[in-house]
Scaffold this active site. Structure first.
Site, PDB file in Angstrom:
ATOM      1  N   ASP A   1       0.840  -1.202   0.000  1.00  0.00           N
ATOM      2  CA  ASP A   1       0.000   0.000   0.000  1.00  0.00           C
ATOM      3  C   ASP A   1       0.878   1.257   0.000  1.00  0.00           C
ATOM      4  O   ASP A   1       2.001   1.235   0.509  1.00  0.00           O
ATOM      5  CB  ASP A   1      -0.895  -0.027   1.251  1.00  0.00           C
TER       6      ASP A   1
ATOM      7  N   HIS B   1       2.506   3.391  -9.108  1.00  0.00           N
ATOM      8  CA  HIS B   1       2.408   1.960  -9.422  1.00  0.00           C
ATOM      9  C   HIS B   1       3.644   1.490 -10.195  1.00  0.00           C
ATOM     10  O   HIS B   1       4.141   0.389  -9.981  1.00  0.00           O
ATOM     11  CB  HIS B   1       1.125   1.667 -10.210  1.00  0.00           C
TER      12      HIS B   1
ATOM     13  N   LEU C   1      11.966 -20.031  -4.645  1.00  0.00           N
ATOM     14  CA  LEU C   1      10.969 -19.204  -3.947  1.00  0.00           C
ATOM     15  C   LEU C   1       9.682 -19.323  -4.751  1.00  0.00           C
ATOM     16  O   LEU C   1       9.718 -19.377  -5.979  1.00  0.00           O
ATOM     17  CB  LEU C   1      11.432 -17.731  -3.932  1.00  0.00           C
TER      18      LEU C   1
HETATM   19  C1  FPP Z   1      -1.768   0.108  -3.453  1.00  0.00           C
HETATM   20  O1  FPP Z   1      -1.384   1.455  -3.396  1.00  0.00           O
HETATM   21  C2  FPP Z   1      -1.232  -0.515  -4.674  1.00  0.00           C
HETATM   22  C3  FPP Z   1      -1.996  -1.059  -5.675  1.00  0.00           C
HETATM   23  C4  FPP Z   1      -3.460  -1.122  -5.635  1.00  0.00           C
HETATM   24  C5  FPP Z   1      -1.386  -1.605  -6.896  1.00  0.00           C
HETATM   25  C6  FPP Z   1      -0.124  -2.366  -6.661  1.00  0.00           C
HETATM   26  C7  FPP Z   1       0.333  -2.856  -7.967  1.00  0.00           C
HETATM   27  C8  FPP Z   1       1.600  -2.965  -8.323  1.00  0.00           C
HETATM   28  C9  FPP Z   1       2.759  -2.639  -7.459  1.00  0.00           C
HETATM   29  C10 FPP Z   1       1.866  -3.456  -9.695  1.00  0.00           C
HETATM   30  C11 FPP Z   1       2.114  -4.952  -9.674  1.00  0.00           C
HETATM   31  C12 FPP Z   1       2.573  -5.351 -10.999  1.00  0.00           C
HETATM   32  C13 FPP Z   1       3.536  -6.265 -11.238  1.00  0.00           C
HETATM   33  C14 FPP Z   1       3.994  -6.495 -12.637  1.00  0.00           C
HETATM   34  C15 FPP Z   1       4.176  -7.042 -10.154  1.00  0.00           C
HETATM   35  P1  FPP Z   1      -2.520   2.560  -3.449  1.00  0.00           P
HETATM   36  O2  FPP Z   1      -2.702   2.964  -4.870  1.00  0.00           O
HETATM   37  O3  FPP Z   1      -3.741   2.064  -2.758  1.00  0.00           O
HETATM   38  O4  FPP Z   1      -1.830   3.700  -2.637  1.00  0.00           O
HETATM   39  P2  FPP Z   1      -2.551   4.816  -1.763  1.00  0.00           P
HETATM   40  O5  FPP Z   1      -3.180   4.093  -0.597  1.00  0.00           O
HETATM   41  O6  FPP Z   1      -1.423   5.695  -1.351  1.00  0.00           O
HETATM   42  O7  FPP Z   1      -3.560   5.493  -2.634  1.00  0.00           O
END
Ligand code: FPP
Length: 237
Positions: free
Chosen positions: A16, A33, A127
């Site tokens: 997050d 992201h 892993l």
């Molecule tokens: C939460 O932060 C994050 C997500 C909903 C997306 C996470 C996705 C990735 C890291 C991409 C994964 C892809 C690959 C190829 C592994 P948020 O957007 O909720 O953050 P906030 O709470 O600050 O708004």
């Protein structure tokens, strides 16, 4: 119900804070992201060097479909653009990638990227990396309950098998040892509710893009200092 070799851990992470990381830098949320994917690579490499047998990352919850279309599209696009190269690297590193969650709502290109990545890495044994995508723990439990029949009502193993089916994986569902949530919130957000029955919880304000090997070590060190009693009384010497 432990299903991994002794001493080897199942670490699960709610990644997050991508959006806030970006906004704090005057960038669009989608940049968060993108930076988040780089953190995934760092943490996967670090986990493979530690006693972590399974790493489950919450990348897209079923509730995340409710985000603005442009943000959802950018996460889908990231999967399509990054999974092929990442899975080649994972395969060289002996890391198996699998995806848990629903598979019927992804754009075709995303589903294809997932299937290719799983096929390419399926023999990895250093892993097991699991990405939770279109994932809802409650939905998985409902789906699993449809695979159960009345005879197995109090049989934990039967639920494990049914959940594995619901996750589209032949691997049974090991308990989570350590659940990490980055970004400062302290909640489970419908993630691995069954598997976290005895998980140790670690919350950090660090935004996911800034979470690295040092941060992982801090969580593992804290985990090492916890006394896991599973309901028992531990005698004091
Ligand atoms: C939460 O932060 C994050 C997500 C909903 C997306 C996470 C996705 C990735 C890291 C991409 C994964 C892809 C690959 C190829 C592994 P948020 O957007 O909720 O953050 P906030 O709470 O600050 O708004």
């Amino acid at each position: 119900m432990q299903l991994l070799p002794d001493q080897e851990l199942h670490v699960a992470i709610i990644m997050d804070g991508n959006g806030r990381w970006a906004v704090e830098r005057g960038l669009p949320r989608t940049a968060g992201h993108m930076a988040g994917v780089n953190a995934v690579r760092t943490v996967v490499e670090a986990a493979a060097r530690r006693d972590v047998a399974m790493l489950t990352l919450y990348a897209f919850s079923s509730d995340n479909w409710k985000r603005p279309r442009t943000e959802v599209n950018s996460i889908m696009q990231l999967l399509v653009s990054r999974l092929p190269a990442e899975s080649k690297k994972l395969s060289r590193e002996g890391i198996r990638l699998s995806v848990i969650g629903r598979r019927d709502r992804f754009p075709d290109a995303v589903l294809q990227a997932i299937l290719n990545a799983e096929a390419l890495t399926r023999d990895g044994d250093a892993l097991h990396l699991r990405l939770a995508l279109d994932y809802s723990s409650r939905a998985a439990l409902v789906c699993a309950s449809q695979h159960l029949n009345g005879d197995v009502r109090h049989n934990l193993e039967a639920v494990q098998h049914a959940l594995a089916r619901a996750y589209h994986t032949e691997t049974l569902v090991p308990d989570v040892d350590l659940l990490v949530r980055t970004g400062g919130e302290q909640r489970l957000s419908d993630f691995l509710l069954w598997e976290c029955a005895y998980a140790e919880l670690f919350f950090t304000p660090v935004r996911w893009p800034d979470f690295d090997d040092i941060a992982l070590d801090e969580a593992l060190t804290e985990f090492g200092s916890r006394q896991r009693r599973y309901g028992r009384v531990v005698e004091v010497a």
